[in-house]
Scaffold this active site. Structure first.
Site, mmCIF file in Angstrom:
data_model
loop_
_atom_site.group_PDB
_atom_site.id
_atom_site.type_symbol
_atom_site.label_atom_id
_atom_site.label_comp_id
_atom_site.label_asym_id
_atom_site.label_seq_id
_atom_site.Cartn_x
_atom_site.Cartn_y
_atom_site.Cartn_z
ATOM 1 C CE LYS A 32 26.826 42.416 36.360
ATOM 2 N NZ LYS A 32 27.631 41.540 37.213
ATOM 3 C CB SER A 64 24.448 45.425 41.536
ATOM 4 O OG SER A 64 25.314 46.059 42.450
ATOM 5 C CG HIS A 92 22.800 44.352 37.546
ATOM 6 N ND1 HIS A 92 22.674 43.005 37.764
ATOM 7 C CD2 HIS A 92 23.930 44.734 38.192
ATOM 8 C CE1 HIS A 92 23.665 42.581 38.525
ATOM 9 N NE2 HIS A 92 24.448 43.608 38.801
HETATM 10 C C1 PLP Z 1 26.494 47.713 38.588
HETATM 11 C C2 PLP Z 1 27.609 46.845 38.103
HETATM 12 N N1 PLP Z 1 28.517 47.385 37.271
HETATM 13 C C3 PLP Z 1 29.530 46.656 36.795
HETATM 14 C C4 PLP Z 1 29.703 45.340 37.152
HETATM 15 C C5 PLP Z 1 30.859 44.571 36.621
HETATM 16 O O1 PLP Z 1 30.470 43.754 35.560
HETATM 17 P P1 PLP Z 1 31.317 42.452 35.200
HETATM 18 O O2 PLP Z 1 30.804 41.350 36.052
HETATM 19 O O3 PLP Z 1 31.076 42.270 33.742
HETATM 20 O O4 PLP Z 1 32.742 42.772 35.520
HETATM 21 C C6 PLP Z 1 28.783 44.741 38.008
HETATM 22 C C7 PLP Z 1 28.952 43.306 38.374
HETATM 23 O O5 PLP Z 1 29.034 42.925 39.498
HETATM 24 C C8 PLP Z 1 27.719 45.510 38.502
HETATM 25 O O6 PLP Z 1 26.829 44.974 39.342
#
Ligand code: PLP
Length: 393
Positions: A241, A182, A210
């Site tokens: 997202k 991310s 992502h």
């Molecule tokens: C790589 C990754 N996994 C999981 C998440 C968590 O997702 P959510 O925003 O749906 O809680 C994020 C979000 O920031 C992320 O970047």
């Protein structure tokens, strides 16, 4: 008078301020869009994860409104008591078809999906082999599981293999990577890690937060992108997202999903989504399947903007996705760059420790399918102007 037992928190905040790491929350005045108003300033928005612009897509909005009218605003319970609505089941069936797995289960967020899954599938006698840059929700899930955690250098499948080779074969071993990282926008070493998992009989898991809606056919994710169907035991995706709403899900075998129904703590102990959220997600899957031009436009914009930043001389790291970091090193400089861009009319968030390593502070950019060329060119011009004035380029 009672002394303040939380005084140390104010000291911590003063510390952040003195290091240039203190961030005030930016307030979005209206809708989450490619051009938006934050703190009453109209800006080109390069900070959201709204890859396809679905947060305001008319089909999602209509389905959510319709579900609210017919089903109410809340589910009223956790899934395992009275909070499993037929629309939740419909979404899970659609997601399973979409991901080409036997079943899926939806959590309240991607964070809950990762943390709830890793912490329940693994226990204290087990081993977790994890990329050093994996998301915080994986790290927290791994810690909660009480399994032994072995970390391999970022994307280094050879190092992962060397770790796995030394692990006792009679213990459960999980190899886990983000699909897209991310903060860097690069892809996990998924094909190579699958080879290691196959060779040594490990469980393979990917967090495709992502990659959902971005990579693979119609946005099916990195497993589809790399042609690895059937080789990844646990796929996590997010609905927060590119899908434009909220939530996370786990896709895998019937046994995995039934196990999570019984053991994943966020599923057992936290209320399920309002029907409007499930309805919006169902409409989003329709959009992914019927409007492939959105994903095409996302990638055209990505190539245009990324190559523009590189031509200006910025260090964009190893990004292979719409997430393009502009790495400057020093945290205070990253925050200055972000603030100066904002004054010029571009919102790109500065990111420092602990989200990224101390010497790898950056401004992170994410383009979406709904940015116009003019908006992206404007943003590039601002990056050039501000980058030169701060000596970044
Ligand atoms: C790589 C990754 N996994 C999981 C998440 C968590 O997702 P959510 O925003 O749906 O809680 C994020 C979000 O920031 C992320 O970047």
């Amino acid at each position: 008078m009672r002394s303040d037992p939380l005084r140390y928190l104010s000291d911590e905040i003063d510390n952040l301020k003195s290091q240039g790491l203190y961030r005030r929350l930016r307030i979005l005045d209206g809708e989450q869009k490619a051009h938006a108003s934050f703190d009453h300033r109209s800006v080109v928005n390069l900070s959201s994860n709204n890859y396809l612009g679905l947060t305001t897509h008319p089909k999602l909005r209509e389905r959510a409104l319709d579900a609210t009218r017919t089903l109410g605003v809340g589910s009223g319970s956790v899934r395992t008591i009275a909070g499993t609505m037929s629309i939740h089941m419909e979404l899970e069936r659609r997601l399973a078809d979409f991901k080409r797995t036997e079943a899926t289960v939806v959590f309240q967020s991607g964070f809950a999906a990762n943390a709830g899954t890793v912490s329940s599938v693994l226990g204290k006698d087990d081993l977790i082999v994890s990329d050093e840059l994996n998301h915080a929700s994986i790290i927290d899930g791994a810690r909660l599981s009480r399994a032994t955690i072995k970390v391999f250098p970022h994307r280094d499948a050879t190092a992962a293999r060397a770790i796995v080779r030394e692990l006792p074969r009679d213990r459960r071993r999980l190899i886990i990577t983000d699909g897209v990282f991310s903060m860097d926008g690069d892809l996990g070493a998924l094909p190579e890690l699958c080879d290691v998992a196959d060779e040594f009989g490990c469980i393979m898991m990917v967090d495709d937060a992502h990659a959902s809606g971005v990579f693979g056919k119609n946005g099916r994710g990195t497993v589809d992108h790399f042609g690895l169907h059937g080789r990844v035991d646990i796929q996590v995706g997010t609905l927060s997202k590119a899908i434009g709403a909220l939530g996370g899900y786990v896709a895998g075998s019937n046994a995995l999903i039934e196990f999570l129904h019984h053991r994943a703590r966020p599923f057992l102990f936290s209320t399920s989504h309002p029907p409007a959220v499930a309805a919006a997600c169902l409409a989003a899957i329709d959009v992914l399947e019927t409007e492939p031009a959105l994903i095409e436009r996302l990638w055209e914009n990505t190539h245009f903007f990324k190559s523009g930043l590189q031509a200006l001389g910025f260090n964009t790291g190893a990004s292979e996705s719409p997430i393009t970091p502009v790495i400057v090193g020093d945290a205070a400089l990253a925050m200055k760059l972000s603030d100066a861009l904002f004054q010029e009319g571009v919102f790109a968030q500065g990111i420092g420790f602990p989200t990224v390593a101390r010497d790898k502070a950056r401004v992170r950019t994410i383009v979406t399918a709904t940015h116009t060329r003019d908006e992206l060119q404007f943003a590039l011009d601002c990056f050039g102007k501000v980058g030169r004035s701060l000596g970044v380029i």
